[in-house]
Design an enzyme around this catalytic site. Structure first.
Site, short mmCIF file in Angstrom:
data_model
loop_
_atom_site.label_atom_id
_atom_site.label_comp_id
_atom_site.label_asym_id
_atom_site.label_seq_id
_atom_site.Cartn_x
_atom_site.Cartn_y
_atom_site.Cartn_z
CD GLU A 97 -0.46 -33.35 94.92
OE1 GLU A 97 -1.60 -33.12 94.48
OE2 GLU A 97 0.56 -33.24 94.22
CE1 TYR B 85 2.45 -29.92 95.75
CE2 TYR B 85 0.86 -29.91 97.54
CZ TYR B 85 1.14 -29.92 96.19
OH TYR B 85 0.12 -29.95 95.28
CG ASP C 141 5.70 -30.05 93.13
OD1 ASP C 141 6.22 -29.26 92.33
OD2 ASP C 141 4.54 -30.48 93.01
CG ASN D 171 3.46 -26.63 92.26
OD1 ASN D 171 3.23 -27.29 91.25
ND2 ASN D 171 2.87 -26.88 93.42
CG ASP E 37 0.72 -35.81 88.47
OD1 ASP E 37 1.41 -36.12 89.47
OD2 ASP E 37 -0.16 -34.94 88.51
#
Length: 679
Positions: free
Chosen positions: A461, A533, A572, A574, A669
């Site tokens: 990202e 990602y 990531d 998710n 984050d």
């Protein structure tokens, strides 16, 4: 009947005097001797206002007794309507017998005139101003012209007026024309009694005169001259309501250019052509002028009505707005009153948490547990405002904590990031979702490379196209950079590797996902490294279907590579695979990252022969998260998700030494994860 006799005597006295030719000239009675009584009734209704002008000027000009016998013909001139004038020439007894009602009115008008001299202080002032206007000349010269030219058109005009104003006047006699306005005259005669009762000098007959005058005034619009004079005179009387007087004066000035009768007809035509609202205003003015002082009170009422209606219309729109604002303010006030203590107490808590962070992590959890019930007591509205406050306080504390930690990490380089001496490794892979490369750089994200010194550094990202990369990351000493982010892409991935890969492949082979930049594959001597990602399903799962398509493509791609070499997947993903991988699993079953569909796809991927390295090493560890939302101070309270993974082929699991979650590293984050291998 005695009043009729008095009229006869006065008519006989006037017949000898030279004042008779004036009514004859005004009436043109010679031509109309053969006309019926109905025609006589129609014409007087039109000439009534002019007769008033003559009477007013005559009364103001002379107050002696000689004027009084002339007032009788002026009353007959009020009979300019051609009734009394015709009676003088064509036979007094017969004509008087026909308009009995009118004769009574004429006497009623003739009798109170000497009484008018008593309150002359008030009435004579406006009449004295009317003297310079040659009223008798107008009666002798202009009225015959106006009547001779406009006798028939006046009937047509009267009909036109009656259609819009009083339809009963053209078709009925004098009594019928007087009856419909009587109702209105009674309503307006009440204020005249009240206002005229104050001086105490006027009798009931004068009140009747005012009523009859008001009735006649309503029947005609030729009172524009008297209206003009009254409008000019009214500002003196209108001292009580100055605002209304100013408006009246302006309106009077607008009517001033028509002092003659011909001009009156033109003004009447213009008023008839104008909408009924404008025609209604001159009506009320005519009534006001006849009633004398009542004009002071009646005009603001009649004029205020349209303004009041407009004000109501305008007021109704802002008034509910004000009420809504007030009600909204009340509602918001309650929320604000409740929110203010929350905002005041919460930053205090955040301030306490900031130094606590620097001291102990355990105290943070205790403070978080203490803060939870306090928030639970507050209303939902206050809770909705909490995230904003917590975000600000959290961002401030995170910056402070970040600087403190970076300093401590610099000093504690080997202690914080080094493995125990008994664990040997020869490959360190670090992965971090930076949530925007440029923002990450401003938060000193590159310090991780100095502290961790990874062999391979994977970024997700990045949100930065290749031609927009900052200079700091274009060339990192000792690393080979590999970037993938298409222009306008919101994802983007990158690999920094100290070891030169054999081959680098960009994308997954699908335009839908490769245009954004979600995956880079680097081939090394003993394994394949995939930096990925995974697409987020989005709020309300709007992207769940694309996510499912991605999962199928990714599984097929990974399975193909795993057949050639062991595969290491970092990035990531998710998804929180198990309930232990997030703080509140029960509340997030329908949220992106913990839906059953996403979890099932993760299970399928692991079923293809891959292992989650962290759960392999720490199957029961709780509170191990890699993502915290910026809202609700989630990171300080450790309310997070484990979304970042390192998956390896089953045959590569023995080479895994350690899997660390660097939750102390700020700047995104997400936090970085580091995997140690001994190949």
């Amino acid at each position: 009947m005695p009043r009729v006799k008095a009229v006869k005597k006065q008519a006989e006295a006037l017949a000898s005097e030279p004042t008779d030719p004036t009514p004859n000239a005004n009436g043109n009675g010679v031509d109309e001797n053969a006309d019926s009584a109905a025609e006589e009734l129609k014409v007087p209704a039109k000439g009534k206002p002019r007769a008033r002008k003559a009477t007013k000027t005559a009364v103001s000009a002379e107050n002696s007794e000689e004027v009084e016998p002339q007032k009788a013909p002026t009353a007959a001139a009020r009979g300019k309507k051609k009734q009394p004038k015709d009676t003088d020439e064509n036979g007094q007894m017969e004509v008087v017998a026909k308009p009995k009602g009118r004769a009574k009115k004429a006497t009623a008008e003739a009798e109170p005139e000497p009484k008018v001299d008593l309150p002359a202080g008030k009435a004579t002032k406006p009449r004295a101003k009317k003297e310079p206007t040659p009223a008798p000349d107008e009666v002798t010269s202009s009225p015959p012209k106006g009547r001779a030219k406009a006798e028939k058109p006046t009937n047509a005009q009267a009909k036109g007026r009656k259609r819009k104003e009083l339809p009963a006047e053209a078709n009925g006699g004098a009594e019928e024309a007087a009856e419909p306005p009587k109702q209105r005259a009674r309503k307006e005669a009440v204020p005249t009694l009240k206002e005229q009762a104050e001086p105490g000098t006027i009798s009931k007959e004068k009140v009747q005169k005012a009523e009859t005058a008001a009735k006649r005034a309503r029947g005609t619009k030729r009172l524009a001259d008297s209206e003009i004079a009254a409008a000019l005179d009214e500002p003196e009387v209108d001292e009580v309501p100055p605002k209304a007087a100013s408006k009246r004066a302006k309106k009077g000035k607008m009517v001033e250019p028509s002092p003659e009768t011909v001009g009156d007809f033109q003004s009447v035509q213009e008023e008839v052509e104008s909408p009924p609202k404008t025609a209604a205003a001159p009506k009320k003015r005519a009534k006001k002028t006849t009633n004398g002082e009542t004009a002071v009170e009646l005009e603001p009422k009649t004029k205020a009505k349209p303004t009041k209606q407009r004000a109501k219309k305008e007021g109704k729109e802002p008034a509910p707005g004000k009420k809504q604002k007030k009600s909204a303010d009340k509602e918001n006030g309650v929320v604000e009153e409740e929110a203010k203590p929350s905002t005041e107490t919460k930053p205090a808590k955040g301030r306490k948490k900031a130094p606590v962070k620097a001291e102990d992590v355990e105290d943070i959890e205790e403070a978080a547990e203490e803060s939870k019930p306090a928030r639970g007591r507050k209303k939902a509205a206050a809770k909705a405002e909490e995230p904003d406050v917590d975000e600000e306080s959290g961002s401030k504390t995170t910056k402070k904590a970040k600087k403190a930690e970076t300093k401590t990490t610099v000093t504690l380089d080997k202690d914080a990031f080094a493995l125990p001496a008994d664990k040997e490794f020869n490959l360190k892979i670090c992965s971090w979702n930076v949530a925007g490369l440029r923002a990450w750089l401003k938060k000193d994200g590159l310090q991780l490379i100095d502290l961790e010194e990874p062999d391979i550094f994977c970024l997700q990202e990045t949100k930065c196209a290749n031609d927009q990369l900052p200079e700091e990351v274009t060339r990192l000493p000792g690393y080979h950079p590999y970037w993938l982010c298409m222009p306008g892409g919101y994802a983007g991935v990158a690999i920094y590797s100290k070891i030169m890969p054999i081959h680098v492949e960009y994308g997954i082979g699908n335009e839908e996902f490769d245009d954004v930049g979600r995956m880079i594959t680097a081939e090394y001597e003993k394994f394949y490294l995939i930096n990925v990602y995974v697409p987020n399903s989005g709020r309300k799962l709007v992207n769940l279907e694309p996510r499912m398509r991605w999962e199928k493509l990714f599984q097929a791609y990974v399975k193909k590579l795993d057949a050639l070499k062991p595969v290491v997947i970092c990035g990531d993903m998710n998804v929180s695979h198990m309930p232990i991988d997030l703080e509140n699993p029960k509340n997030n079953t329908k949220n992106a990252g913990f839906t059953q569909e996403e979890r099932d796809k993760m299970t399928e991927l692991l079923g293809l022969g891959f292992v989650d390295t962290f759960r392999h090493l720490y199957p029961d560890r709780k509170g191990a998260y890699t993502f915290w939302t910026y809202m609700a101070n989630a990171r300080a309270r450790n309310v997070g998700w484990r979304l970042d993974y390192c998956l390896v082929s089953e045959r590569f699991v023995p080479k895994v030494v350690e899997h660390e979650i660097r939750s102390q590293c700020l700047g995104s984050d997400h936090c970085p994860i580091t995997i140690f291998f001994n190949i």
